[in-house]
Write an enzyme that holds these catalytic residues in place. Structure first.
Site, PDB file in Angstrom:
ATOM      1  N   ASP A 294      -2.046  50.351   2.419  1.00 49.37           N
ATOM      2  CA  ASP A 294      -2.946  50.226   3.283  1.00 49.37           C
ATOM      3  C   ASP A 294      -2.063  48.181   2.876  1.00 49.37           C
ATOM      4  O   ASP A 294      -3.128  46.873   2.580  1.00 49.37           O
ATOM      5  CB  ASP A 294      -4.336  49.724   2.806  1.00 49.37           C
ATOM      6  CG  ASP A 294      -4.949  49.185   3.209  1.00 49.37           C
ATOM      7  OD1 ASP A 294      -5.235  48.486   4.130  1.00 49.37           O
ATOM      8  OD2 ASP A 294      -6.588  48.515   2.815  1.00 49.37           O
TER       9      ASP A 294
ATOM     10  N   LYS B 174     -14.325  42.914 -10.588  1.00 47.45           N
ATOM     11  CA  LYS B 174     -14.660  43.841  -9.215  1.00 47.45           C
ATOM     12  C   LYS B 174     -15.357  44.860  -9.401  1.00 47.45           C
ATOM     13  O   LYS B 174     -14.896  45.739 -10.152  1.00 47.45           O
ATOM     14  CB  LYS B 174     -13.107  44.392  -8.571  1.00 47.45           C
ATOM     15  CG  LYS B 174     -12.921  45.001  -7.269  1.00 47.45           C
ATOM     16  CD  LYS B 174     -11.469  45.796  -6.884  1.00 47.45           C
ATOM     17  CE  LYS B 174     -11.400  45.954  -5.354  1.00 47.45           C
ATOM     18  NZ  LYS B 174     -10.298  46.589  -4.642  1.00 47.45           N
TER      19      LYS B 174
HETATM   20  N1  LIG Z   1      -7.029  39.330  -9.078  1.00 47.80           N
HETATM   21  C1  LIG Z   1      -7.289  38.761  -7.933  1.00 47.80           C
HETATM   22  N2  LIG Z   1      -6.898  37.278  -8.228  1.00 47.80           N
HETATM   23  C2  LIG Z   1      -7.235  36.301  -7.571  1.00 47.80           C
HETATM   24  N3  LIG Z   1      -8.377  37.316  -6.096  1.00 47.80           N
HETATM   25  C3  LIG Z   1      -8.257  38.271  -5.964  1.00 47.80           C
HETATM   26  C4  LIG Z   1      -8.096  39.339  -7.017  1.00 47.80           C
HETATM   27  N4  LIG Z   1      -8.912  40.707  -6.137  1.00 47.80           N
HETATM   28  C5  LIG Z   1      -9.222  40.027  -5.298  1.00 47.80           C
HETATM   29  N5  LIG Z   1      -9.018  38.853  -5.044  1.00 47.80           N
HETATM   30  C6  LIG Z   1      -9.698  38.476  -3.955  1.00 47.80           C
HETATM   31  O1  LIG Z   1     -10.851  38.950  -3.560  1.00 47.80           O
HETATM   32  C7  LIG Z   1     -10.869  38.991  -2.329  1.00 47.80           C
HETATM   33  C8  LIG Z   1     -10.943  41.226  -2.018  1.00 47.80           C
HETATM   34  O2  LIG Z   1     -10.307  41.492  -3.116  1.00 47.80           O
HETATM   35  P1  LIG Z   1      -9.775  43.605  -2.658  1.00 47.80           P
HETATM   36  O3  LIG Z   1      -8.431  43.298  -1.366  1.00 47.80           O
HETATM   37  O4  LIG Z   1      -9.238  44.319  -3.729  1.00 47.80           O
HETATM   38  O5  LIG Z   1     -11.447  43.452  -2.727  1.00 47.80           O
HETATM   39  P2  LIG Z   1     -11.678  45.505  -1.086  1.00 47.80           P
HETATM   40  O6  LIG Z   1     -13.770  45.259  -0.998  1.00 47.80           O
HETATM   41  O7  LIG Z   1     -11.157  46.144  -1.649  1.00 47.80           O
HETATM   42  O8  LIG Z   1     -11.206  44.357   0.132  1.00 47.80           O
HETATM   43  P3  LIG Z   1     -11.159  45.412   1.610  1.00 47.80           P
HETATM   44  O9  LIG Z   1     -10.864  46.767   1.686  1.00 47.80           O
HETATM   45  O10 LIG Z   1     -11.800  44.360   2.196  1.00 47.80           O
HETATM   46  O11 LIG Z   1      -9.714  44.969   1.158  1.00 47.80           O
HETATM   47  C9  LIG Z   1      -9.384  39.677  -1.460  1.00 47.80           C
HETATM   48  O12 LIG Z   1      -8.904  39.057  -0.548  1.00 47.80           O
HETATM   49  C10 LIG Z   1      -8.552  38.059  -2.908  1.00 47.80           C
HETATM   50  O13 LIG Z   1      -9.551  36.897  -1.686  1.00 47.80           O
END
Ligand SMILES: Nc1ncnc2c1ncn2[C@@H]1O[C@H](COP(=O)(O)OP(=O)(O)OP(=O)(O)O)[C@@H](O)[C@H]1O
Length: 388
Positions: A228, A123
């Site tokens: 959230d 990430k």
């Molecule tokens: N550990 C994981 N395993 C599988 N898929 C994941 C994982 N972490 C994230 N994802 C995928 O990536 C997407 C985005 O992840 P995350 O919610 O952590 O990002 P974000 O930038 O904080 O998103 P937002 O703020 O738009 O909710 C998730 O909806 C999921 O589909």
């Protein structure tokens, strides 16, 4: 801002030193003057440094900036990505990069693998991206919040996520296993599940509803509120129907002045989603923070785990400012995705202001919190892995 790793294996040891020098110089200078890059890199002979500078600029890892007083360079997000990846590669946390599987509001998500082929999630935090247009429109804000400070905030977000994930995992919460963190990146277990929003088959909605309410209460009994807790941040395995919680940027202590409001909002999110999606309405009102008995102090523990109160405050202040700017811009801005990659390749006119913001990057941030190993077998392989 795409992660393009093609150039990573062509960089020489000198290129890496120069890239690191630009990063270090960025801590005190918005535009790092060439002589300073040379000095920090410790390389002898200007020609080698100049060659590396030109190599790095060509692949977009640093960008030339002209300001009123002097020319110099700044690190791009691409450069920061490479530095983080290189750290992971050296620690053997990452060997190959695969497909992008998600674009969050403020992050990019990739599947990566280690040497043995075990897949993981990378990430990459990219704070400020959503608000880029807004921020651009706001002069005062831009003056204090340049690219370097967004990078620093992204790094704080990664540190916060890693610290929370570790404490939660260690205490038996269903979250991905945290594996490593470097700069603005977090490496974690790949969960072979989809966000609740996308899951088509829920065999027993009342059971999942109870599990999720139970989780909200369990978080609170350990001193924490997710903040959230919604259908995007809960992954549900289609076979086992087990939930896994991801993404904790807004996690707060139950001692937070607005704790009750955040708690109720988490509860309400689940209620609303289950009503809308499954037509399921519980007979019970749902939990209330007043009824939760504190049994643990994970909110305190997390502070001792490498993400300090001061850093939490800095990040919160920043996130609140961003939220305010987004609100002001209204819905139009919330759909605006980054345009900053357009700037990354070009020569820029700098503001000439040195970055003396003491919110700036801290040279003592440790990159060595590398202790955990991913034991989980993540199931179905995903294709497209390229070694780096
Ligand atoms: N550990 C994981 N395993 C599988 N898929 C994941 C994982 N972490 C994230 N994802 C995928 O990536 C997407 C985005 O992840 P995350 O919610 O952590 O990002 P974000 O930038 O904080 O998103 P937002 O703020 O738009 O909710 C998730 O909806 C999921 O589909």
């Amino acid at each position: 801002m795409k992660l393009d790793t093609r150039a990573i294996r062509y960089l020489t040891a000198e290129d890496w030193r120069v890239l690191t020098a630009v990063e270090m110089g960025s801590k005190n200078h918005e535009v790092v003057p060439t002589p300073l890059i040379s000095q920090i890199s410790g390389l002898r002979g200007a020609s080698g440094v100049n060659r590396s500078i030109s190599n790095l600029a060509k692949v977009g890892l640093i960008a030339k900036v002209k300001n009123a007083k002097y020319d110099g360079y700044r690190l791009t997000y691409g450069g920061l990505d490479y530095l983080a990846l290189n750290t992971f590669i050296k620690r053997k946390s990452v060997y190959s990069i695969g497909n992008q599987v998600g674009v969050g509001k403020e992050s990019d998500i990739y599947v990566v693998a280690d040497e043995s082929g075990k897949q993981r999630i990378l990430k990459i935090h990219r704070l400020g991206r959503i608000s880029f247009r807004t921020v651009k429109a706001n002069r005062d804000y831009l003056r204090n919040r340049n690219a370097a400070s967004w990078m620093y905030m992204s790094r704080l977000a990664a540190m916060k996520e890693f610290a929370f994930m570790k404490v939660l995992k260690d205490n038996g919460f269903p979250v991905p296993t945290p594996i490593d963190q470097a700069r603005h990146c977090v490496l974690m277990e790949l969960i072979d599940s989809y966000p609740l929003r996308q899951v088509t088959e829920i065999a027993d909605p009342p059971k999942l509803y109870d599990d999720l309410m139970g989780l909200i209460v369990r978080f609170a009994s350990q001193g924490l509120i997710h903040g959230d807790f919604n259908e995007f941040n809960i992954l549900v395995n289609e076979e086992t129907q087990e939930p896994v919680v991801i993404d904790f940027p807004q996690m707060v202590s139950i001692d937070h002045p607005n704790a009750e409001e955040y708690f109720d909002r988490d509860v309400q999110c689940i209620k609303t989603f289950f009503e809308r999606k499954f037509g399921f309405e519980s007979e019970e009102k749902g939990p209330s923070l007043k009824d939760v008995k504190r049994r643990g102090k994970l909110d305190v523990e997390v502070e001792a785990s490498g993400f300090s109160k001061k850093q939490a405050k800095e990040l919160d202040k920043y996130l609140q400012q961003i939220a305010k700017l987004d609100e002001r811009e209204g819905d139009e801005a919330s759909g605006a995705v980054s345009t900053d990659e357009d700037d990354e390749d070009q020569e820029e006119q700098g503001s000439g202001i040195e970055n003396d913001d003491d919110d700036g990057p801290d040279s003592n941030l440790s990159e060595d919190s590398h202790e955990m190993k991913n034991e989980a077998d993540t199931g179905a392989p995903r294709s497209g892995l390229l070694s780096v």
